[in-house]
Design a protein around this motif. Structure first.
Motif: not given
Length: 220
Positions: A104-111, A118-121, A179-182, A187-188
């Protein structure tokens, strides 16, 4: 027999060709949606990006909403594979839970940042849609696979003694994933808007959240 084998081979090749076309459309649509946004992107934009006629795109996705949901599912399914792989790893469930939270933390990384945004949008787009998106249940099913992996980790953790046995399972799963996903998605998104950037690194904030969750769930 030869005619039957030829028909079977032809059907298989036709199916594979269709799958390849759809994969190209989804890849093109993902690029276009990231570049132009869900509202401004058109089916012609996707067709141009995929180097095919717009009629071909409409034949597979009669409405833009169906294409939007399909792209969102594609992103979630690529993430789901990672969680399911962690589920099969050796070690205690506590250790594997920690690895899942690291994903989950890695999802905000550049990669992964473009996919995360896009998922947030997409979720905002779905929430603001005047009518429920037709294929939205398929998206929820894809997200559910991630929750299933987390559920299995918690159940196994209770059995191997590495996680607390006195926590309400369903409520805990929902809380951890939300909590983690949202939070990771927010943050991203904020990291791309200078006026919303925090003085505290997003990764640091998620590391603190991870420590709090692990401390809460660890068996004493």
């Amino acid at each position: 027999m030869d005619n039957l084998n030829s028909k079977t081979r032809w059907d298989r090749e036709r199916t594979e060709a269709k799958q390849q076309r759809v994969a190209l459309m989804l890849e093109a649509a993902q690029k276009v949606f990231n570049r132009k946004g869900l509202d401004k992107a058109t089916m012609q934009d996707v067709a141009t990006e995929a180097h095919m006629g717009v009629a071909t795109v409409f034949r597979h996705f009669p409405k833009k909403d169906k294409l939007i949901v399909a792209v969102a599912i594609k992103i979630i399914e690529s993430q789901t594979e990672t969680f399911e792989e962690i589920l099969r790893r050796p070690g205690t469930c506590y250790e594997r839970l920690e690895q899942m939270l690291d994903v989950f933390i890695g999802f905000i990384g550049e990669e992964h940042s473009e996919n995360t945004k896009l998922i947030e949008a997409f979720e905002s787009y779905a929430a603001q849609s005047r009518e429920p998106l037709e294929d939205l249940p398929a998206y929820h099913a894809a997200v559910g696979r991630i929750q299933t992996s987390l559920s299995q980790i918690l159940k196994d953790g209770i059995n191997d003694g590495s996680l607390r046995a006195d926590v309400p399972l369903e409520e805990t799963i929902a809380t951890v994933t939300n909590a983690f996903g949202q939070f990771a998605k927010k943050l991203s998104l904020q990291s791309s808007i200078p006026m919303l950037e925090s003085n505290i690194e997003p990764v640091k904030q998620l590391e603190i959240l991870k420590a709090m969750i692990l401390d809460y769930l660890k068996a004493t």
